[in-house]
Design an enzyme around this catalytic site. Structure first.
Site, PDB file in Angstrom:
ATOM      1  N   THR A  72     -12.691 -27.344   7.141  1.00  0.00           N
ATOM      2  CA  THR A  72     -11.785 -26.103   6.203  1.00  0.00           C
ATOM      3  C   THR A  72     -11.380 -25.051   6.932  1.00  0.00           C
ATOM      4  O   THR A  72     -10.391 -24.467   6.708  1.00  0.00           O
ATOM      5  CB  THR A  72     -13.549 -25.068   6.680  1.00  0.00           C
ATOM      6  N   GLY A  92     -18.833  -7.938   0.192  1.00  0.00           N
ATOM      7  CA  GLY A  92     -19.048  -8.125   1.898  1.00  0.00           C
ATOM      8  C   GLY A  92     -18.043  -8.384   2.908  1.00  0.00           C
ATOM      9  O   GLY A  92     -16.607  -8.439   2.493  1.00  0.00           O
ATOM     10  N   GLU A 116      -9.553  -9.716   5.519  1.00  0.00           N
ATOM     11  CA  GLU A 116      -8.627 -11.022   6.072  1.00  0.00           C
ATOM     12  C   GLU A 116      -7.851 -11.156   4.443  1.00  0.00           C
ATOM     13  O   GLU A 116      -7.270 -10.663   4.175  1.00  0.00           O
ATOM     14  CB  GLU A 116      -8.475 -11.730   7.052  1.00  0.00           C
ATOM     15  N   MET A 149     -20.298 -18.623  13.721  1.00  0.00           N
ATOM     16  CA  MET A 149     -19.202 -19.949  13.422  1.00  0.00           C
ATOM     17  C   MET A 149     -17.758 -19.660  13.238  1.00  0.00           C
ATOM     18  O   MET A 149     -17.527 -19.265  12.614  1.00  0.00           O
ATOM     19  CB  MET A 149     -19.627 -19.650  11.728  1.00  0.00           C
ATOM     20  N   HIS A 157       5.880  -4.490  32.702  1.00  0.00           N
ATOM     21  CA  HIS A 157       6.024  -3.082  31.449  1.00  0.00           C
ATOM     22  C   HIS A 157       7.440  -3.754  30.598  1.00  0.00           C
ATOM     23  O   HIS A 157       8.629  -3.978  31.405  1.00  0.00           O
ATOM     24  CB  HIS A 157       6.588  -2.141  32.839  1.00  0.00           C
TER      25      HIS A 157
HETATM   26  P1  NAI Z   1     -19.788 -12.823   7.925  1.00  0.00           P
HETATM   27  O1  NAI Z   1     -20.621 -12.528   8.567  1.00  0.00           O
HETATM   28  O2  NAI Z   1     -18.185 -12.128   8.991  1.00  0.00           O
HETATM   29  O3  NAI Z   1     -19.293 -11.201   6.776  1.00  0.00           O
HETATM   30  C1  NAI Z   1     -20.387 -11.220   5.617  1.00  0.00           C
HETATM   31  C2  NAI Z   1     -20.179  -9.580   5.406  1.00  0.00           C
HETATM   32  O4  NAI Z   1     -20.976  -9.548   3.763  1.00  0.00           O
HETATM   33  C3  NAI Z   1     -21.355  -9.387   6.260  1.00  0.00           C
HETATM   34  O5  NAI Z   1     -21.106  -7.899   6.596  1.00  0.00           O
HETATM   35  C4  NAI Z   1     -23.156  -8.177   5.805  1.00  0.00           C
HETATM   36  O6  NAI Z   1     -23.499  -7.604   5.710  1.00  0.00           O
HETATM   37  C5  NAI Z   1     -22.347  -8.764   4.451  1.00  0.00           C
HETATM   38  N1  NAI Z   1     -23.120  -8.934   3.334  1.00  0.00           N
HETATM   39  C6  NAI Z   1     -24.235  -9.964   3.191  1.00  0.00           C
HETATM   40  N2  NAI Z   1     -24.976 -10.256   2.324  1.00  0.00           N
HETATM   41  C7  NAI Z   1     -23.866  -9.149   0.998  1.00  0.00           C
HETATM   42  C8  NAI Z   1     -24.812  -9.100   0.182  1.00  0.00           C
HETATM   43  N3  NAI Z   1     -25.495  -9.482  -1.202  1.00  0.00           N
HETATM   44  N4  NAI Z   1     -23.672  -8.064  -0.711  1.00  0.00           N
HETATM   45  C9  NAI Z   1     -23.157  -6.944   0.358  1.00  0.00           C
HETATM   46  N5  NAI Z   1     -22.407  -7.823   1.564  1.00  0.00           N
HETATM   47  C10 NAI Z   1     -23.994  -8.632   2.488  1.00  0.00           C
HETATM   48  O7  NAI Z   1     -18.723 -13.730   7.293  1.00  0.00           O
HETATM   49  P2  NAI Z   1     -17.709 -13.842   6.237  1.00  0.00           P
HETATM   50  O8  NAI Z   1     -16.461 -13.016   6.542  1.00  0.00           O
HETATM   51  O9  NAI Z   1     -17.855 -14.879   4.366  1.00  0.00           O
HETATM   52  O10 NAI Z   1     -17.493 -15.569   7.175  1.00  0.00           O
HETATM   53  C11 NAI Z   1     -17.589 -16.318   7.300  1.00  0.00           C
HETATM   54  C12 NAI Z   1     -17.586 -17.376   8.649  1.00  0.00           C
HETATM   55  O11 NAI Z   1     -16.564 -17.529   8.816  1.00  0.00           O
HETATM   56  C13 NAI Z   1     -18.314 -16.010   9.618  1.00  0.00           C
HETATM   57  O12 NAI Z   1     -19.160 -16.611  11.010  1.00  0.00           O
HETATM   58  C14 NAI Z   1     -16.804 -16.136  10.463  1.00  0.00           C
HETATM   59  O13 NAI Z   1     -17.495 -15.191  11.779  1.00  0.00           O
HETATM   60  C15 NAI Z   1     -15.691 -17.179   9.501  1.00  0.00           C
HETATM   61  N6  NAI Z   1     -14.648 -16.034  10.056  1.00  0.00           N
HETATM   62  C16 NAI Z   1     -13.729 -16.330  10.963  1.00  0.00           C
HETATM   63  C17 NAI Z   1     -12.767 -15.918  11.071  1.00  0.00           C
HETATM   64  C18 NAI Z   1     -11.711 -15.813  12.204  1.00  0.00           C
HETATM   65  O14 NAI Z   1     -12.528 -16.015  13.754  1.00  0.00           O
HETATM   66  N7  NAI Z   1     -10.338 -14.579  11.871  1.00  0.00           N
HETATM   67  C19 NAI Z   1     -11.827 -15.799   9.405  1.00  0.00           C
HETATM   68  C20 NAI Z   1     -12.444 -16.227   8.773  1.00  0.00           C
HETATM   69  C21 NAI Z   1     -13.825 -16.363   8.933  1.00  0.00           C
END
Ligand code: NAI
Length: 478
Positions: free
Chosen positions: A53, A192, A199, A331, A457
């Site tokens: 992924t 979400g 991002e 994750m 600096h």
């Molecule tokens: P996430 O866990 O970061 O965010 C999901 C969000 O959706 C949360 O704020 C949650 O409260 C909300 N949510 C849950 N159910 C909902 C609903 N029914 N209606 C509305 N809001 C709801 O998950 P995300 O953004 O999908 O990312 C998935 C995984 O991928 C995460 O573990 C993330 O850490 C990882 N990831 C990491 C990145 C990075 O390190 N830069 C970039 C993209 C993903």
């Protein structure tokens, strides 16, 4: 070193030391480290390219689009303040996507090269554990069976669906579809307010979409420090994001022109409707173990669908190990990579280890968000007395010269020992700045250690030093 052959057509008698299932950042790194340690290694991957992924439909393509859209946005909004005039600024989305595809191809080809270099066999197809020590690979040209002393499950995660909403990857997309939209939507609703939502929401907002984020909880980035969430909501609001917090989407109806969403308050109440062109579902990811045959070999899965492991990545079945998104913990690609190294070293009889106290997290918005260690909310909940030192980028000379003064560095240190317990940064290059603090935490540094370290600096890193000084109440520049 055991003599190995790099080929995809070995016979079914092949006996390996290690077979890794899944070639994402966890799996491919585990395979490379195992091979480096002299173990005869294969990696099973069903996708057409290596990298999982992260490289194909996650971290890498999203960062390519974030960079491209950032440049577009800069040309539109900030070049003028530097005395640069551009004429008719035009978006060539197809070229932007082609650049993204090239970045992905270069990265996945790089992993293929590393497999060849380390004499790792890529077993093309879907892996299934038919018995401890036996993996069946179902590929395009039929099935083959390999035997192995150790199996590492590194199958990652998949998008968590939202009840009542069907992802078609056209109008209602996951992160995969959001990385390849054929045109900039006029309106985009993101379900979400987590990492992916902000991002990918940023990419399309910069390219011209009106972005609305519907978040179930009462704040965005709910797992991050509260001050970070507040500040990012303000900053992204200024960039044009609209937030509907404490709300959930309960239904989506797609017709020829648009998608109509039904949105309800999370706590219950009157529903409202919201029309949009594209919906991005980004409510989290869940472990992916489908078709692995875990139940039949007795590998225990916990109540959240994760493969249960002991403190050394061993599942309930000796000889079957698991790492990355499929097991407990954040994750994150770099967490999976570190676990990949550790599991290979443990298999080789060494003492592989991951320090879960010092795993950085970065959100690649503009400005970036980066964190390591505990949040203020976590420290309060565990009753740990701490001191907080803050420094805003508005008082940093380099940030002013760069024209990126939004954000701050916040260092949380133990009130008694001064040991750094957590760091939270909102600001340009926060994802790079955090490395110093991760290292500091690895070495058990105090805030004073950072404050007494010379920082060049003019750099943004001086804000880190100043935040460390602030813990002791003695900043120089504010
Ligand atoms: P996430 O866990 O970061 O965010 C999901 C969000 O959706 C949360 O704020 C949650 O409260 C909300 N949510 C849950 N159910 C909902 C609903 N029914 N209606 C509305 N809001 C709801 O998950 P995300 O953004 O999908 O990312 C998935 C995984 O991928 C995460 O573990 C993330 O850490 C990882 N990831 C990491 C990145 C990075 O390190 N830069 C970039 C993209 C993903």
């Amino acid at each position: 070193m055991v003599e190995t052959q790099n080929s995809e057509t070995q016979n079914s008698e092949t006996q390996y030391d290690v077979v890794v299932i899944g070639a994402g950042p966890g799996g491919y790194v585990a395979a490379i480290r195992a091979a480096q340690l002299g173990l005869k290694t294969a990696c099973v991957e069903k996708g057409p390219t290596l990298g999982g992924t992260c490289l194909n439909i996650g971290c890498i393509p999203s960062k390519a689009l974030l960079t491209s859209s950032e440049k577009f946005d800069e040309a539109r909004h900030s070049f003028a303040s530097h005395g640069i005039r551009v004429g008719n600024l035009e978006l060539d989305l197809a070229a932007m996507m082609a650049n993204k595809a090239k970045v992905v191809k270069d990265n996945t080809a790089g992993v293929e090269y590393l497999f060849k270099k380390n004499k790792i066999d890529w077993l093309r197809g879907a892996g299934r554990i038919s018995a401890p020590g036996t993996v069946v690979v179902d590929g395009a040209e039929g099935s083959r069976t390999v035997t192995t002393r150790h199996i590492v499950i590194a199958t990652g995660s998949e998008v968590t669906p939202v009840p009542g909403i069907t992802i078609d990857e056209q109008r209602i997309v996951s992160s995969t579809g959001a990385l390849s939209l054929p045109a900039v939507p006029r309106r985009l609703v993101v379900i979400g307010g987590g990492v992916i939502g902000l991002e990918l929401g940023s990419v399309w907002a910069r390219l011209g979409a009106q972005v609305t984020v519907v978040e179930y909880l009462d704040r965005i980035l709910p797992l991050m420090d509260g001050e970070v969430s507040k500040q990012m909501q303000r900053i992204l609001g200024r960039q044009g994001f609209t937030f509907k917090l404490g709300s959930k989407v309960t239904a989506a109806v797609t017709d020829a022109d648009q998608v109509t969403l039904t949105i309800e308050p999370a706590k219950g109440g009157n529903p409202e409707t919201l029309e949009t062109d594209i919906v991005l579902v980004a409510v989290g990811r869940r472990p992916y173990t489908q078709g692995l045959g875990l139940e039949s070999v007795g590998v225990v899965i916990d109540n959240r669908g994760r493969v249960e492991i002991n403190g050394h990545f061993m599942t309930s079945v000796p000889g079957i190990w698991a790492i990355g998104d499929v097991v407990i913990g954040p994750m994150l690609a770099h967490k999976a990579e570190d676990e990949g190294v550790a599991v290979a070293e443990l298999i080789a009889g060494q003492s592989g280890h991951v320090n879960y106290e010092a795993i950085p997290g970065v959100v690649y918005t503009w400005p970036e968000v980066a964190q390591v260690g505990q949040t203020e909310e976590q420290l309060k909940a565990s009753g740990i007395a701490y001191k907080a030192g803050r420094f805003p980028f508005t008082a940093n000379g380099r940030a002013r010269a760069l024209g990126v003064t939004e954000g701050f560095v916040k260092i949380l240190a133990d009130a008694t020992t001064d040991r750094v317990l957590g760091v939270h940064i909102v600001g340009a290059n926060a994802g790079e700045l955090i490395a110093e603090l991760v290292l500091a935490m690895e070495f058990g540094a105090s805030a004073e250690d950072i404050a007494r370290t010379c920082h060049a600096h003019p750099t943004l890193s001086e804000a880190v030093k100043e935040a460390a000084l602030a813990v002791g109440g003695r900043t120089i520049h504010i």
